[in-house]
Design a protein around this motif. Structure first.
Motif, short mmCIF file in Angstrom:
data_model
loop_
_atom_site.label_atom_id
_atom_site.label_comp_id
_atom_site.label_asym_id
_atom_site.label_seq_id
_atom_site.Cartn_x
_atom_site.Cartn_y
_atom_site.Cartn_z
N GLU A 136 0.83 -1.21 0.00
CA GLU A 136 0.00 0.00 0.00
C GLU A 136 0.86 1.26 0.00
OE1 GLU A 136 -2.31 -0.56 3.50
OE2 GLU A 136 -3.82 -1.83 2.51
N ILE A 137 1.97 1.23 0.72
CA ILE A 137 2.83 2.41 0.83
C ILE A 137 3.70 2.58 -0.42
CG2 ILE A 137 4.79 3.42 2.08
CD1 ILE A 137 3.62 2.03 4.63
N THR A 138 4.29 1.49 -0.89
CA THR A 138 5.25 1.57 -2.01
C THR A 138 4.58 1.44 -3.37
OG1 THR A 138 5.69 -0.81 -2.07
CG2 THR A 138 7.02 0.53 -0.55
N ARG A 139 3.35 0.95 -3.38
CA ARG A 139 2.60 0.66 -4.62
C ARG A 139 3.33 -0.35 -5.51
NH1 ARG A 139 2.45 6.71 -4.88
NH2 ARG A 139 0.45 7.46 -4.09
N ARG A 140 4.14 -1.17 -4.91
CA ARG A 140 4.88 -2.19 -5.64
C ARG A 140 4.95 -3.47 -4.78
NH1 ARG A 140 3.99 1.05 -8.92
NH2 ARG A 140 5.37 1.97 -10.51
N ASP A 141 5.06 -4.62 -5.46
CA ASP A 141 5.09 -5.91 -4.78
C ASP A 141 6.53 -6.40 -4.69
OD1 ASP A 141 4.34 -8.26 -3.58
OD2 ASP A 141 3.72 -9.24 -5.44
N GLU A 142 7.33 -5.75 -3.83
CA GLU A 142 8.75 -6.07 -3.73
C GLU A 142 9.16 -6.44 -2.31
OE1 GLU A 142 10.59 -6.42 -6.23
OE2 GLU A 142 9.93 -5.12 -7.86
N MET A 167 3.62 7.64 8.96
CA MET A 167 2.53 8.40 8.33
C MET A 167 1.25 8.23 9.13
SD MET A 167 3.59 7.12 4.56
CE MET A 167 4.29 5.65 5.31
N LYS A 168 0.67 9.34 9.47
CA LYS A 168 -0.53 9.33 10.30
C LYS A 168 -1.65 8.59 9.59
CE LYS A 168 -2.87 12.39 13.50
NZ LYS A 168 -2.90 13.76 14.06
N GLY A 169 -2.23 7.62 10.27
CA GLY A 169 -3.34 6.87 9.71
C GLY A 169 -2.94 5.78 8.74
N LYS A 170 -1.61 5.56 8.56
CA LYS A 170 -1.17 4.57 7.57
C LYS A 170 -0.29 3.47 8.15
CE LYS A 170 -1.41 7.72 3.60
NZ LYS A 170 -0.66 8.35 2.49
N ILE A 192 10.94 8.33 11.19
CA ILE A 192 11.12 9.67 10.62
C ILE A 192 9.77 10.35 10.44
CG2 ILE A 192 12.08 10.96 8.67
CD1 ILE A 192 13.81 8.49 8.05
N GLU A 193 9.67 11.58 10.93
CA GLU A 193 8.46 12.37 10.66
C GLU A 193 8.26 12.52 9.15
OE1 GLU A 193 8.34 15.53 14.41
OE2 GLU A 193 9.12 16.15 12.47
N GLU A 194 7.02 12.39 8.71
CA GLU A 194 6.74 12.60 7.29
C GLU A 194 6.99 14.06 6.92
OE1 GLU A 194 3.21 11.78 3.97
OE2 GLU A 194 2.78 11.56 6.12
N MET A 195 7.55 14.28 5.74
CA MET A 195 7.85 15.63 5.24
C MET A 195 6.99 15.93 4.01
SD MET A 195 12.00 15.58 5.73
CE MET A 195 12.13 13.85 5.30
N PRO A 196 6.92 17.18 3.60
CA PRO A 196 6.00 17.55 2.51
C PRO A 196 6.55 17.33 1.10
CG PRO A 196 7.02 19.53 3.39
CD PRO A 196 7.51 18.38 4.25
N PHE A 197 7.62 16.52 0.95
CA PHE A 197 8.24 16.34 -0.37
C PHE A 197 7.63 15.14 -1.09
CE2 PHE A 197 11.48 18.27 2.43
CZ PHE A 197 11.68 19.46 1.75
N THR A 206 1.34 15.64 9.77
CA THR A 206 2.48 14.89 10.29
C THR A 206 2.22 14.39 11.70
OG1 THR A 206 4.02 16.17 8.96
CG2 THR A 206 4.92 15.04 10.85
N LEU A 207 2.59 13.14 11.92
CA LEU A 207 2.67 12.62 13.27
C LEU A 207 4.02 13.07 13.81
CD1 LEU A 207 0.72 10.62 14.84
CD2 LEU A 207 2.49 8.89 14.44
N ASN A 208 4.02 13.98 14.79
CA ASN A 208 5.29 14.58 15.19
C ASN A 208 6.10 13.65 16.08
OD1 ASN A 208 4.81 15.10 18.04
ND2 ASN A 208 3.48 16.80 17.42
#
Length: 331
Positions: A136-142, A167-170, A192-197, A206-208
């Motif tokens: 779900e996160i990577t969108r790939r089956d690896e 990631m909040k909620g993920k 690692i806190e999620e960043m806006p990039f 962000t979940l701080n």
């Protein structure tokens, strides 16, 4: 005129810059939700990237300016042909610690060669130990390929850090599972806190780092804080009976900027004196104008005399709002 090189790269805030993060490609074989859209991004053509020869020249000059550590990032570094030859070239610097950040998909094909070169420090991007959430996160089956690379690194006694973006909620539920991996194996797991990039310019909720810390402390007793050293980004913790440790990187809260020792160069040759700036100098064009090594040294010294005090100042100084993908920055 040459500037005084004896002290190396000392920025305008008195911080010694001795760590280069060098992105060697913007291409990636995953499509992580926090990094880029599902359809990916418009990748650069090879001629738009710094060449291996240009990167080798930069490393040579920067080692002369006191850089003692280089981390190759991407994108996914092992997607670019010629990376092993480049590693062989820069490994000729005996004082240089060479590290790599990888998503692990192709990594297993190169571990024996890396081991032989003495490249022993690898950061693995891994946000979940659950195959379904990984997909779900990577969108790939690896998932299986990545885990095979991870266990092979451990078998070969590599120095392994696992980077997990929370990631909040993920994937908050993966915090304890990933931390428990450090109980069984000698790895350092960093949340690692999620960043806006994310390549879409979308704001993130962000979940701080304090919320991440609370979730971590709810799951374990006898957690001991490890003092942070100059240049550290992760506040690390040791748990009783663990073979490894865990850490939290306040990448969005930016609590560690005061001791930043990093210089970033993107795959297309943009100098970034802070992760949150939008590029302060086009080094590729400068290199291709025929400058001497002395001129190159001087421009790098001058750029480090104009560093923002922290990521918030860098973001405020941007000409454009943040809309780039982390894969174009190099992390």
């Amino acid at each position: 005129m040459n500037l005084n090189l004896s002290k190396g790269l000392i920025d305008n805030h008195g911080r010694k810059v001795d760590y280069l993060r060098l992105a060697v490609t913007d291409r990636c074989n995953l499509r992580c939700t926090y990094c880029m859209p599902a359809e990916g991004i418009a990748y650069l053509q090879e001629k738009q990237l710094l060449s291996w020869e240009e990167m080798s020249r930069l490393v040579n000059v920067l080692v002369g300016l006191g850089i003692t550590k280089v981390r190759l990032t991407g994108g996914e570094p092992f997607l670019r042909k010629g990376i092993m030859e480049f590693l062989q070239e820069i490994s000729k610097h005996p004082s240089l610690e060479i590290c790599i950040t990888s998503n692990g998909v192709l990594l297993g094909n190169y571990l024996e060669e890396l081991n032989a070169l003495g490249v022993r420090s690898i950061n693995l991007s891994l946000d979940s130990l659950d195959p379904i959430r990984f997909h779900e996160i990577t969108r790939r089956d690896e998932y299986e390929q990545v885990m095979a690379s991870l266990h092979r690194m451990l078998d070969l006694n590599f120095k392994v850090k696992i980077n997990a973006v929370v990631m909040k909620g993920k994937n908050e539920q993966d915090i304890l599972a990933l931390a428990n991996f450090a109980k069984e194996y000698p790895v350092s797991v960093r949340f690692i806190e999620e960043m806006p990039f994310n390549g879409e310019g979308e704001k993130v909720e962000t979940l701080n780092w304090l919320e991440i810390k609370d979730l971590l402390f709810q799951g374990f007793d006898h957690i001991f804080e490890i003092p942070m050293m100059m240049g550290d980004t992760a506040q690390r913790y040791q748990m009783e009976g663990f073979k490894g440790d865990v850490g939290i990187i306040a990448a969005h809260s930016r609590t560690f900027c005061g001791t930043c020792n990093r210089l970033r160069i993107t795959a297309k040759g943009q100098v970034k004196t802070c992760l949150y700036d939008d590029g302060v100098f086009d080094l590729k064009t400068y290199l291709r104008s025929g400058v001497s090594d002395d001129e190159l040294r001087n421009i790098l010294i001058n750029l480090n005399q104009k560093r923002p005090v922290d990521g918030f100042e860098a973001e405020n100084n941007r000409k454009n709002t943040i809309n780039e993908s982390m894969t174009t920055i190099g992390g």
